[in-house]
Design an enzyme around this catalytic site. Structure first.
Site, PDB file in Angstrom:
ATOM      1  CG  ASP A 166      64.686  34.614 108.444  1.00  0.00           C
ATOM      2  OD1 ASP A 166      65.440  34.435 109.409  1.00  0.00           O
ATOM      3  OD2 ASP A 166      64.013  33.711 107.923  1.00  0.00           O
ATOM      4  CG  HIS A 189      65.542  37.496 113.186  1.00  0.00           C
ATOM      5  ND1 HIS A 189      66.729  37.407 112.483  1.00  0.00           N
ATOM      6  CD2 HIS A 189      64.619  36.825 112.449  1.00  0.00           C
ATOM      7  CE1 HIS A 189      66.540  36.703 111.386  1.00  0.00           C
ATOM      8  NE2 HIS A 189      65.267  36.342 111.328  1.00  0.00           N
TER       9      HIS A 189
END
Length: 330
Positions: free
Chosen positions: A106, A304
């Protein structure tokens, strides 16, 4: 995958330009620096630390400045990207090493990529999870984000004004985090066609679109307790200040506009992750932007939070890539 006991991990506080950086390490051998994303901490790498240690590496997962036990400078501009790069360099030096492989997820992927770009003398290979490399340059970020979503507001724009997102999150940190993790995880994210949780309706909040009462399979009550406990103690301002420096980063990194990463590299993404879908052009450009990409995988059906949703697969791919990277042993 058996989860390592917290007693297997060594916690350290090391000096850095931020003041101090907290990290957790395990194993011995070549150094692998692990950088988390938003809104997480070193704990996001809890599954990979023992795997990397067993494979013969010294794995060190840090709390990025503004998170956990690391320092939290007050100034917003203290969270610009070049400051975080210097923190990473300081960690390598404090651990008595001259170089490291850096792996990020991320925001941590962007921090890792920029660290490799700016300090190739220190970071000799780079792994990116969920967010692909995009070279510096192009339009000013704030202008790009302002043009997304039509009448709705993109979450990055929503995060810009100090205090605004904090007012949404901090009255119920645990509930907000659970909703955020669910919104971006396979199995709990909104179905295709449902309102996108990355955007805020006029007069609304981000959490309005989080799944209600659903927790991702990877997130135990204990895991949520750990994350919530950290952010209830520290608040969210340090973490959110990373988003508030994107235009400063754009200016700071102008000398590197369009630059590829020449180091050996890895990319892992999830096929259900919005970051992977939005940045598909960046992935297609890897032959130019990551000319020494040696391992690239899109994990089918993953969202994610790859290293937590798919810990065994992530660990296997990381160690396989590291084994192939030419680095000294001993």
């Amino acid at each position: 995958m058996p989860q390592a006991s917290v007693t297997d991990f060594t916690h350290r506080l090391v000096p850095s330009p931020a003041g101090r950086i907290h990290l957790v390490e395990q194993g011995s051998g070549p150094l692998v620096l692990l950088v988390h994303g938003f809104p997480e901490s070193w704990y996001a790498w809890r599954h990979q630390l023992p795997v990397l240690a067993a494979a013969g590496y010294r794995a060190a997962a840090l709390d990025v400045r503004g998170y956990g036990r690391s320092s939290r400078p007050e100034a917003v501009d203290a969270y610009r990207m070049l400051e975080l790069v210097e923190d990473n360099v300081a960690v390598v030096e404090a651990l008595g090493e001259r170089s490291a492989v850096i792996v990020g997820h991320d925001w941590g992927a962007t921090i890792a990529a920029t660290s490799a770009l700016v300090r190739p003398d220190v970071f000799r290979a780079v792994g990116l999870l969920s967010v692909p490399y995009t070279p510096p340059g192009g339009p000013r970020p704030s202008e790009v984000f302002a043009g997304m979503g039509g009448p709705e507001e993109f979450y990055v724009s929503y995060f810009q004004r100090p205090g605004r997102a904090e007012a949404e999150i901090e009255p119920d940190v645990r509930g907000w985090l659970a909703g955020f993790y669910a919104a971006l995880s396979a199995g709990t994210m909104p179905a295709p066609g449902a309102p996108d949780p990355h955007f805020v309706a006029p007069g609304g909040t981000l959490r309005d679109r989080f799944p209600s009462g659903r927790r991702p399979a990877w997130l135990t009550e204990h895991d949520l307790d750990v994350y919530a406990g950290e952010f209830e103690r520290t608040g969210l301002t340090g973490a959110l200040n990373r988003y508030r420096n994107m235009d400063r980063d754009w200016s700071d990194l102008a000398p590197y506009a369009g630059a590829p990463l020449p180091q050996p590299s890895l990319f892992l993404g999830g096929t259900l992750d919005a970051s992977t879908m939005w940045l598909s052009d960046a992935i297609a450009a890897f032959p130019t932007t990551l000319p020494r990409l040696t391992s690239s995988h899109l994990l089918e059906g993953a969202g994610h939070f790859l290293q937590q949703e798919r810990p065994e697969e992530t660990g296997r791919l990381l160690t396989g890539w590291l084994t192939a990277v030419d680095q000294p042993r001993g």
